[in-house]
Enzyme design. Structure first.
Site, PDB file in Angstrom:
ATOM      1  N   GLU A 325     -47.144  -8.153 -28.010  1.00  0.00           N
ATOM      2  CA  GLU A 325     -46.536  -9.075 -27.128  1.00  0.00           C
ATOM      3  C   GLU A 325     -46.091 -10.316 -27.547  1.00  0.00           C
ATOM      4  O   GLU A 325     -46.429 -11.387 -27.356  1.00  0.00           O
ATOM      5  CB  GLU A 325     -47.841  -9.271 -26.358  1.00  0.00           C
ATOM      6  CG  GLU A 325     -48.270  -8.148 -25.443  1.00  0.00           C
ATOM      7  CD  GLU A 325     -49.169  -8.305 -24.279  1.00  0.00           C
ATOM      8  OE1 GLU A 325     -49.916  -9.555 -24.143  1.00  0.00           O
ATOM      9  OE2 GLU A 325     -49.602  -7.632 -23.418  1.00  0.00           O
ATOM     10  N   GLU A 430     -50.389  -0.671 -22.570  1.00  0.00           N
ATOM     11  CA  GLU A 430     -51.402  -1.142 -21.711  1.00  0.00           C
ATOM     12  C   GLU A 430     -51.126  -1.352 -20.297  1.00  0.00           C
ATOM     13  O   GLU A 430     -50.006  -1.331 -19.745  1.00  0.00           O
ATOM     14  CB  GLU A 430     -51.669  -2.843 -21.962  1.00  0.00           C
ATOM     15  CG  GLU A 430     -52.048  -3.209 -23.348  1.00  0.00           C
ATOM     16  CD  GLU A 430     -52.297  -4.563 -23.967  1.00  0.00           C
ATOM     17  OE1 GLU A 430     -52.436  -5.380 -22.718  1.00  0.00           O
ATOM     18  OE2 GLU A 430     -52.333  -4.815 -24.751  1.00  0.00           O
TER      19      GLU A 430
END
Length: 691
Positions: A325, A430
């Protein structure tokens, strides 16, 4: 996860299912079972599809272990059982025994004299570790082991709450940095050893057993850079988590699970969120230390790549997420892609190209938009895109869960299909069952929640209701509510096709309950709101056109893999031309602190083997490719560096370097940045490593 600051833990962790110890029955019945176990072990050994390394071939075979009473270190006169299926008795790594329960035909395999044998299979429909996993055909159905080796307050809340309540704690514990500082001051309760106690207890061998029994075949394991080293002044526990990652490799191998190694936290932070280790600014490919922190991160990517490319590990650690991320919109797509190409080169240099040579390289999309990645790195060898789709951090609603049953299909299915065609292989690294941001510390300690109108960022956020009564009272969910959550989970799985749920388990708070239930796969299984067989998700979206095509040959390590055109190599050559700063503007990379590739190479240690195993197996040297000998990026003594965590609006040091300048260090007159972006810079001495 993209949470703005997520976390969790428990004073008393939620136990999975209790271990059932089964005594050894002496007599004819026991002998029959033992012989059956031997047969399984022999069949597994003889039925191998491939051998992955000389250590496996030359070490004691499972057949030998079965016929030799002492081959597995068992007492003289007893036959060692090294494999089994549902109902068999397993000896755990701590010496205890339990009954293996797997309704999907999984086969465990563990022979202490042959510790790198990859004969285990998680389910009948998933390839064994010594078989080829065909990406794009075989489905990745996985879970994250979040909160374990990189702690997060919402996953392990009691760990944070307990330390916060201690009299030695000053300030608020909001991330692993402040958690470690609080532990170091809390000497009366064991000091920093409390973190290793967490490593020992939060995830155990039993979790890997249950994951395979849940029909899952992959685990994504977040790891912080401090597993390798830290520099002086960085408040992380160095190297200890690596020991437990090696335990995870052993357990995954034993139960046939593949690993996606996720580099979750980088020096200086790649996103400024608490799950990057330190909440605040982000300083990788951004701000005055953006280049230096990126080069240091490339060191760690290279170290990990060399280790996991060794034949003892490459079949188990099948995927490598090189950075979790990053803030792509601020970094900028061209710069992020340049950094990713440098990371890709580090991995492929370590492992070589072609099927079976090292891991699939996974790039997070940086929140930029999947369509922006179409055509990136054509002919790259086994490059994958990673996306983290969440509904809960968008606008909030009081609509019940049964109103979301097709939302994942509508929002995600089409973009994932088109990405498979336009870029190549994509995985949802995720996702969760949450449709609101309700849950203790989900947004971070003291950050509030959007749903209740208390979130401290953005807004104003209207108050929609009470999280506890509206969403979190899972103990009192009725059957229709649980059925709706199962349907929602299946829709997510079907839309995403290859996925890792975030996360496997959430620990209790000090109140003794899980206060973020939508994020725990294990809790959902225990309470009947997660599908017990993830295969039943196929077709949930009624998608008339799911991706059923064949990935390009180069995406699976076949013909053309690694043949990246010279023009593409030049486009993404390191370093980038300039680096963006907070508040707008940029600085030429040549005017920023950077490192030089003259440092000594560093390797990671292997697990300690038993005496029986060490006679036939060594576990590798830690460095697969001996020709990969270029020095590590390291500081230059005559140059100035800022604190790696300084912030992205600070002016670089001036002068940048004095005296002789090492190879690869850029020089130039300093261009002053806009005065409104200049704060006092902390110029440090050349960083030193804490070993």
């Amino acid at each position: 996860m993209r949470r703005g600051a997520g976390e969790k833990r428990a004073a008393a962790y939620t136990n999975p299912t209790s271990r059932r110890k089964k005594p050894i029955i002496i007599g004819i019945a026991a002998a029959v079972l033992l012989i059956a176990g031997i047969g399984v072990a022999l069949a597994l050994t003889l039925g191998k599809h491939k051998s992955t390394d000389a250590a496996k071939d030359s070490s004691t075979s499972s057949g030998d272990a079965a016929s030799n009473p002492t081959a597995s270190g068992s007492p003289t006169g007893k036959i060692a059982i090294v494999s089994g299926t549902d109902g068999s008795t397993v000896t755990a790594s701590d010496g205890s025994t339990f009954q293996y329960s797997n309704p999907f035909g999984g086969t465990w395999y563990w022979d202490p004299t042959d510790p790198y044998n990859n004969a285990a299979r998680p389910q009948t429909w998933s390839p064994a570790l010594n078989e080829t996993f065909n990406y794009g055909v075989d489905k990745i159905r996985g879970v994250n082991l979040g909160g374990w080796l990189v702690t997060e307050p919402f996953i392990v809340p009691a760990l944070y709450q307990t330390l916060q309540s201690r009299p030695t704690t000053t300030g608020t514990i909001i991330d692993e940095w402040t958690l470690v500082e609080a532990m170091q001051a809390d000497t009366a309760n064991g000091g920093i050893s409390q973190l290793e106690d967490h490593y020992k207890t939060f995830i155990t061998e039993q979790d890997f057993v249950q994951i395979a029994a849940a029909g899952l075949n992959f685990v994504r394991i977040p790891l912080g850079y401090w597993a390798i080293e830290v520099l002086d002044g960085e408040s992380f526990l160095p190297k200890t988590s690596w020991t437990y990652f090696l335990k995870a490799v052993e357990w995954a191998r034993k139960y046939g699970l593949r690993i996606n190694l996720d580099l979750h936290a980088l020096p200086g932070s790649q996103n400024g969120w608490n799950h990057s280790g330190r909440l605040g600014t982000y300083n990788v490919m951004y701000g005055p230390m953006g280049i230096a922190n990126a080069e240091r991160s490339l060191n760690y990517i290279r170290i990990l790549a060399e280790f996991i490319s060794q034949p003892e590990y490459r079949d188990v650690i099948a995927m490598f997420g090189v950075t979790n991320e990053p803030q792509g919109n601020q970094i900028g797509l061209p710069n992020l892609q340049t950094y990713y190409y440098a990371a890709y080169n580090a991995v492929r240099t370590a492992s070589g190209t072609g099927a079976g040579n090292g891991p699939m390289v996974s790039f997070h999309d940086g929140f930029i938009g999947l369509d922006q990645w179409a055509g990136y790195l054509p002919n790259a060898d086994r490059a994958s895109l990673d996306s983290h789709p969440y509904l809960c951090f968008q606008g909030q609603s009081t609509n019940p869960i049964n109103s979301y049953l097709t939302t994942p299909c509508d929002q995600w299915g089409g973009s994932f299909n088109s990405t498979m065609a336009g870029f190549g292989f994509i995985v949802a690294g995720e996702f969760s069952n949450a449709v609101t941001d309700c849950g203790l510390y989900v947004n971070g300690v003291g950050q509030g929640v959007r749903y209740e109108g208390t979130y401290t960022t953005g807004g104003p956020w209207p108050t929609l209701g009470n999280c506890t009564t509206d969403w979190l009272d899972y103990q009192n969910w009725d059957a229709p509510t649980k059925k709706a959550y199962i349907t929602f989970a299946k829709a997510s799985m079907d839309a995403l096709q290859n996925w890792f749920f975030w996360t496997w388990k959430v620990g209790n708070s000090t109140a003794g309950v899980v206060e973020a239930p939508h994020w725990s796969y294990q809790l959902g299984l225990q309470n009947d709101w997660m599908p017990t067989d993830p295969r039943t998700a196929v077709g949930q979206c009624n998608n008339a056109n799911p991706f059923t095509g064949t990935l390009s040959s180069w995406q699976t390590g076949g013909a053309g893999a690694g043949s990246i055109a010279p023009s593409v190599q030049a486009e993404f050559a390191w370093p980038p031309a300039s680096i963006s700063f907070a508040g707008g503007g940029a600085s030429p990379a040549s005017l920023l602190p950077s490192y030089t590739q003259t440092g000594p190479l560093m390797t990671l240690p292997t697990a300690t083997l038993t005496a029986a195993a060490s006679a036939t197996a060594k576990g590798g040297s830690g460095w697969f490719n001996s020709a990969d000998s270029t020095g590590f990026w390291e500081p230059v003594a005559t140059c100035s560096y800022l604190d790696p965590w300084i912030g992205s609006s600070v002016a670089p040091p001036s002068p940048l370097c004095t005296g002789g300048v090492g190879v690869g260090v850029r020089r130039g007159m300093k261009q002053r940045l806009n005065e409104e972006r200049v704060v006092e810079a902390r110029v440090t001495a050349v960083p030193t490593r804490r070993r």
